[in-house]
Design a protein around this motif. Structure first.
Motif, PDB file in Angstrom:
ATOM      1  N   SER A 146       0.823  -1.197  -0.025  1.00 17.30           N
ATOM      2  CA  SER A 146      -0.042  -0.120   0.034  1.00 17.30           C
ATOM      3  C   SER A 146       0.831   1.168   0.051  1.00 17.30           C
ATOM      4  N   GLY A 185       1.029   4.202  -2.820  1.00 13.08           N
ATOM      5  CA  GLY A 185       1.031   5.367  -2.543  1.00 13.08           C
ATOM      6  C   GLY A 185       2.179   6.386  -3.164  1.00 13.08           C
ATOM      7  N   PHE A 226      -5.251   6.686  -1.249  1.00 14.11           N
ATOM      8  CA  PHE A 226      -5.199   5.777  -0.071  1.00 14.11           C
ATOM      9  C   PHE A 226      -6.262   4.597  -0.459  1.00 14.11           C
TER      10      PHE A 226
END
Length: 484
Positions: A410, A414, A420
């Motif tokens: 993640s 990003g 997000f």
């Protein structure tokens, strides 16, 4: 590591690649019958990949070394990497004009039965490509069940032995010979596919739609022949049929075989089945009730779409009947939580799987009991059986690695500039092999076609990590693995 291990691993992977190249002749024939020029792409791809595979098989042919755990890890990783690359070849050279990153992503998504796609305009896509996507799902589903039932227990990364999962009697094997079991599994897998396709056809799907969706449903894959997925058909009966077969395919195939072949009703008492069906029912009723009360949807529509959507996510199929991002924040949060959960061990479903939750909660319960009564002995149980410390350790290793990789992935998404929700859900859906993510880009109404090549490569790795139970891949990255 001894050279013969490399040689044997390459030979096994080459044989799998050769068989996959033969499967390319089916979509070639379909395109030829429909007069689509892509039949040449499939024919040439079959010829080239088959020829290279035969050369690799001839160059590495030798007597197989004794099967060891180290060889098992090597074969599993090499096998899935090779078939992912081979599966990408027709996509890369087809009339869809996909670059290599997109072609590889589509192939990995197919063979791991994830169902995420980078292809738009599916309603007008070549019939051979549509069949190839479904074939990758269907063949991948066979490989996944074989991996979960026969290989992972031996490598001790699947958490529990298959023979311990299928019955409360941990000493009993379902069949005296693995060959007998394999034949029974393949027969049931084919029968379920044909039955599902027949019902789909009876309910109004065209034959090609019925066949493609049946292969995706039984493999819990999620590739569709339409951009709107099953929502294209606007049929509640089709949604209920899909829900039934997705749920059925999320159950352990060992249990299905013992139930169908031997009439063993006691196998349905497997704790993971009870837990899986329980949280599926609770989440589906919650989503349906929210749709009914908050959005005023008719009860029959709310129940059909609610059970279908939750079953699609928990079974890690990834079909869509509607854009549930528009249903309300509660359903979005529910869908995100369900993305991590998954189905049962020994099925085509992905995710963390129900049996791991049973072991984790039983371990926590035992730990809390120990805090209250330090001198007492409180065992960790799976149903009536005791869970040894090695299995507990493997389950917690998997859970920890899963969460760490999800967080790291993640962050990487990003860093590539994605917000997000897209970043976190993309990695979660890839690791759990679910298919659809959340947000306007990769949600149930979107797809992955607009993601950058680095993001697609990252998610391809995540899909393979999730399908191979994470630890199977991580172990070969340790220096100790490569030492003699």
């Amino acid at each position: 590591m001894h050279a013969s291990l490399y040689q044997s691993a390459i030979n096994i992977a080459a044989k799998a690649a050769f068989y996959l190249s033969l499967a390319m002749l089916l979509p070639a024939a379909v395109d030829l019958l429909h007069g689509h020029p892509d039949w040449r792409i499939f024919a040439v791809s079959a010829f080239v990949t088959g020829g290279v595979s035969l050369l690799a098989m001839a160059a590495t042919e030798s007597g197989p070394p004794p099967f060891s755990r180290k060889m098992g890890f090597l074969v599993v990783n090499l096998l899935w990497l090779v078939i992912s690359l081979v599966g990408a070849v027709p996509f890369w050279f087809s009339s869809l004009k996909l670059d290599f990153a997109k072609a590889l992503f589509e192939s990995v998504s197919g063979i791991t039965t994830t169902g995420s796609t980078v292809i738009t305009g599916l309603d007008y896509a070549p019939p051979g490509i549509l069949l190839w996507r479904s074939l990758l799902h269907w063949l991948g589903g066979i490989g996944i069940v074989a991996l979960g039932l026969f290989v992972m227990p031996y490598l001790r990364v699947g958490g529990m032995s298959f023979f311990k999962m299928e019955s409360s009697d941990t000493t009993e094997k379902p069949f005296a010979r693995i060959v007998t079991f394999t034949r029974a599994f393949l027969l049931i897998y084919v029968v379920l596919t044909v039955t599902c396709a027949t019902i789909y056809s009876y309910l109004g799907m065209s034959r090609i739609d019925a066949l493609n969706h049946a292969m995706s449903t039984i493999a819990t894959g999620g590739f569709s022949t339409h951009d709107a997925s099953l929502g294209y058909f606007k049929s509640l009966p089709i949604l209920w049929v899909a829900t039934f077969f997705m749920t059925l395919s999320s159950l352990p195939f060992s249990v299905l075989i013992l139930f169908i072949v031997r009439g063993r009703l006691d196998t349905l008492k497997d704790p993971q089945i009870i837990v899986f069906l329980s949280y599926l029912t609770v989440l589906a009723l919650a989503a349906s009730l929210y749709q009914r009360l908050a959005n005023g949807v008719a009860a029959n529509d709310a129940l059909a779409h609610g059970f279908f959507t939750v079953s699609s996510i928990l079974s890690t199929t990834g079909f869509a009947s509607d854009d549930y991002m528009l249903w309300g924040e509660f359903v979005v949060a529910l869908a995100f939580a369900a993305t991590f959960m998954g189905g049962c061990s020994g099925s085509t479903a992905g995710g963390m799987k129900a049996y791991r939750f049973i072991i984790i909660f039983s371990s926590i319960r035992a730990g809390l009991f120990k805090l209250i009564y330090p001198n007492a002995v409180h065992a960790v149980r799976y149903g009536k059986g005791l869970i040894d410390i090695d299995v507990q350790r493997t389950v917690f290793m998997f859970f920890t690695a899963y969460m760490f990789i999800w967080a790291s992935g993640s962050l990487a998404m990003g860093a590539m500039g994605y917000e997000f929700v897209t970043a976190a859900s993309a990695v979660a859906t890839a690791l759990s092999n679910v298919g659809a993510g959340l947000g306007p880009i990769i949600g149930p109404a979107g797809n992955f076609s607009t993601l950058s090549d680095p993001a697609l490569y990252l998610l391809s790795v995540m899909m393979l990590l999730g399908r191979l139970e994470i630890l199977t891949v991580l172990v070969i990255l340790t220096p100790l693995f490569w030492k003699d």
